[in-house]
Design an enzyme around this catalytic site. Structure first.
Site, mmCIF file in Angstrom:
data_model
loop_
_atom_site.group_PDB
_atom_site.id
_atom_site.type_symbol
_atom_site.label_atom_id
_atom_site.label_comp_id
_atom_site.label_asym_id
_atom_site.label_seq_id
_atom_site.Cartn_x
_atom_site.Cartn_y
_atom_site.Cartn_z
ATOM 1 N N PRO A 1 0.927 -1.400 -0.051
ATOM 2 C CA PRO A 1 -0.023 -0.066 0.095
ATOM 3 C C PRO A 1 0.949 1.203 0.028
ATOM 4 C CG PRO A 1 -0.023 -1.072 2.132
ATOM 5 C CD PRO A 1 0.894 -1.861 1.456
ATOM 6 N N VAL B 1 0.497 5.404 -0.325
ATOM 7 C CA VAL B 1 -0.316 6.574 -0.378
ATOM 8 C C VAL B 1 -0.190 7.143 -1.964
ATOM 9 C CG1 VAL B 1 -0.549 8.995 0.385
ATOM 10 C CG2 VAL B 1 -0.161 7.088 1.748
ATOM 11 N N GLY C 1 10.567 -4.268 3.017
ATOM 12 C CA GLY C 1 12.102 -3.491 3.240
ATOM 13 C C GLY C 1 13.082 -4.139 2.675
ATOM 14 N N ASN C 2 13.852 -3.339 1.912
ATOM 15 C CA ASN C 2 15.239 -3.916 1.163
ATOM 16 C C ASN C 2 14.901 -4.559 0.016
ATOM 17 O OD1 ASN C 2 16.731 -2.608 3.335
ATOM 18 N ND2 ASN C 2 17.609 -4.622 4.316
ATOM 19 N N HIS D 1 7.360 -4.008 8.622
ATOM 20 C CA HIS D 1 8.430 -3.426 8.056
ATOM 21 C C HIS D 1 9.779 -3.348 8.728
ATOM 22 C CE1 HIS D 1 9.366 0.338 5.270
ATOM 23 N NE2 HIS D 1 10.605 0.066 5.450
ATOM 24 N N ALA E 1 7.502 -1.693 -1.913
ATOM 25 C CA ALA E 1 6.909 -0.672 -2.172
ATOM 26 C C ALA E 1 7.720 0.263 -3.435
ATOM 27 C CB ALA E 1 6.934 0.143 -1.005
ATOM 28 N N LYS F 1 -0.274 -3.718 9.260
ATOM 29 C CA LYS F 1 1.141 -3.579 8.742
ATOM 30 C C LYS F 1 1.634 -2.865 9.851
ATOM 31 C CE LYS F 1 3.942 -2.028 4.787
ATOM 32 N NZ LYS F 1 4.711 -0.765 5.405
ATOM 33 N N CYS G 1 2.918 3.912 8.846
ATOM 34 C CA CYS G 1 3.110 5.248 8.235
ATOM 35 C C CYS G 1 4.020 6.119 9.322
ATOM 36 C CB CYS G 1 1.938 6.084 7.853
ATOM 37 S SG CYS G 1 2.340 7.589 7.006
#
Length: 581
Positions: free
Chosen positions: A45, A47, A264-265, A228, A287, A200, A161
């Site tokens: 997800p 924004v 992540g990464n 994350h 992402a 998340k 977030c």
């Protein structure tokens, strides 16, 4: 509906107080995950960035019969605004052509004609799908989720977030200190929503606290937990590296049936399998890697099967061409969002084309019909598009074309002038991209190196410090090929001047340095004190040894005196004996 409807006959271990829609059974946890096809590739997800058109573009690189292996999330939606404002709902979530009924009525929505289905959650194109909300009020979150539950497979709560707007709005990662509220938000959806709830999170300052937080989220009813591997403070130039070892720590300590996604990464397709192996997660979420390369979830084609869309270099490394990806993206906008005929296009150029094909690629004209206007023209509010798919186009292309526009600034300027919904302007950008791609490929065929990291972007690693230079070199491709953006590590960004510290940060670092200096001074003083104590002990030891030697000498003197006395006694005894005789 597609997705959850496929699992209607399977057993489940989660019950809902809300009567389910006929033909739809609510699953929980791993049973729910398996009903989706156990996807291992997860589109994050983002924004204003993971809207329908981008999700469909990402799915388009995966074979049609394997698309259930990709689970996609919508952009984050604000639960309070979604409940209070019908315009916000219609502008940000478009599952049907008609407006969503208010209050939400899932049964009524499920009875709508198939022709009324539009974009988000459309079972023909956009499943499996999770809709994400941010929230800090259980009632608002539940009401917002009921609007979307007929058109998705689950609802996700954003607890990750880290941006300032989340801090001001009191949601996302800024709820991690209010874990009772987090539990209430998740448990409310788990108990009363007709579809599963997922969540998340980001890692906390220690593994122990992260594990405690993760257990709370799972115990509250989250069917899937996404982690994350960065902390809340890691963002922008301070992003740094995600810690996969923390995710592995959770995998080994959470209940075995917990569905866990790692985030992540993930910069390249190869990182997906590596992340699964290192973390032990069930799926891997991408992402920023996806924004730079929407084909990140697709395996490269076999050698010799590249076609016109995929480029492979002399060293065997390659990727999808930016002009090919841009074509696909615009075609999706035409066909699905605008519902217009897709333009008839010439085949993409490849160096093996005969000369006459190259000649058909016409140069850009100087007229306004071929270029975007020099300046953005003001438009009335009525003329401005509201579709998130049109509003996101420019931002997407700046991510996608980053290496290309860095070298070809006229294309950057043309893209900057594009207005939302102005497809002729974006078509002009496409033609410019096709032109420089053709030129770059021909130059490469003539032997010019194109994959090296430019000197101005090289960052030399200092002793004892991590560097992003090796990763950047490994990911580097020619400018016309989709490739990840490798962020400099915080230390590198600070050294280059791209990261500046605010007053609070400088004060914090000064305080940390003062503490470190004090600690070092204390350690030095302790060492001196210890050394003095050692010297004193050694001196005392030597004094004891000396006293011992004195005692030994006295003992030997006593023994000598004793022998003298004995001798005198024996002499006197002998003398007495002689006298007696």
């Amino acid at each position: 509906m597609a997705g959850l409807g496929d699992a209607a006959g399977r057993p489940h271990d989660g019950e809902s107080r809300t009567p389910p829609v006929p033909g739809r059974r609510k699953l929980h946890g791993r049973a729910f995950y398996e009903s989706l096809g156990s996807p291992k590739m997860i589109l994050a997800p983002m924004v204003d960035q993971s809207e329908f058109a981008w999700r469909l573009l990402t799915r388009s690189f995966i074979a049609r019969d394997r698309q259930r292996e990709l689970l996609a999330y919508t952009p984050m939606l604000h639960s309070r605004l979604f409940v209070e404002t019908s315009k916000f709902r219609s502008h940000n979530f478009q599952p049907t052509r008609s407006a969503l009924p208010s209050p939400p009525d899932e049964y009524q929505q499920s009875q709508g004609p198939p022709a009324d289905l539009y974009l988000d959650g459309n079972p023909l194109h956009d499943r499996p799908l999770v809709v994400q909300f941010c929230a800090n009020n259980p009632d608002e979150l539940l009401e917002a989720a009921r609007y979307v539950q007929p058109f998705c497979d689950a609802v996700d709560l954003n607890l990750g977030c880290p941006q300032g707007i989340a801090k001001r709005g009191h949601y996302g990662a800024f709820l991690q200190e209010e874990q009772d509220l987090v539990h209430a938000l998740i448990s409310r959806l788990h108990e009363e929503l007709a579809v599963p709830v997922t969540a998340k999170i980001r890692v906390l300052e220690s593994r122990e606290k992260t594990l405690e937080y993760a257990r709370l989220v799972v115990d509250a009813g989250a069917s899937i937990l996404t982690v994350h591997g960065r902390q809340r403070e890691q963002k922008g130039h301070k992003t740094g590296m995600a810690d996969w070892s923390v995710i592995r720590h959770l995998r080994e300590r959470l209940p075995a049936d917990t569905v866990l996604f790692a985030n992540g990464n993930v910069l390249t397709h190869e990182d997906l399998a590596r992340c699964l192996e290192v973390t032990g997660a069930d799926g891997v979420m991408s992402a920023e890697g996806n924004l730079c390369d929407p084909a990140i979830f697709a395996a490269p084609p076999a050698i010799g099967a590249e076609g016109r869309e995929y480029w492979r270099g002399r060293d065997g490394r390659g990727g999808y061409r930016m002009d090919a990806v841009l074509r696909r993206y615009l075609d999706i906008i035409y066909e699905h969002v605008l519902e217009q005929a897709v333009p008839v296009r010439k085949p993409l150029f490849i160096p093996g084309d005969p000369p006459e094909v190259v000649a058909t690629v016409e140069p850009e004209a100087d007229g306004e019909d071929e270029h975007p206007p020099r300046k953005k023209q003001r438009r009335s509010k009525a003329d401005r598009p509201t579709s998130p798919n049109l509003l996101a186009m420019q931002a997407h292309l700046f991510h996608l074309l980053r290496p290309l526009v860095a070298q070809h600034t006229p294309i950057r300027d043309a893209l900057a002038r594009c207005r939302a919904g102005d497809l002729p302007a974006f078509e002009a950008v496409l033609r410019l991209v096709e032109g420089v791609t053709r030129d770059g490929m021909l130059e490469y065929e003539r032997g010019a190196p194109t994959s090296e990291v430019p000197a101005e972007e090289r960052v030399e690693a200092t002793d004892g410090e991590e560097s992003s230079a090796a990763t950047a070199a490994a990911c580097r491709r020619p400018f016309w090929v989709c490739q990840p953006y490798v962020r400099p590590l915080p230390g590198e960004a600070l050294a280059k001047g791209s990261l500046t510290l605010g007053k609070k940060e400088r004060a914090r670092l000064a305080e940390e340095r003062a503490v470190d200096d004090g600690k070092r001074a204390g350690d030095a003083a302790s060492e001196v004190e210890v050394e003095g104590q050692v010297v004193a002990v050694e001196a005392m030891g030597r004094a004891v040894e000396a006293k011992g030697r004195v005692v030994e000498a006295k003992g030997r003197a006593v023994e000598a005196n004793g022998r003298v006395v004995d001798a005198e006694v024996r002499a006197q005894a002998q003398s007495a004996g002689v006298a007696a005789l």
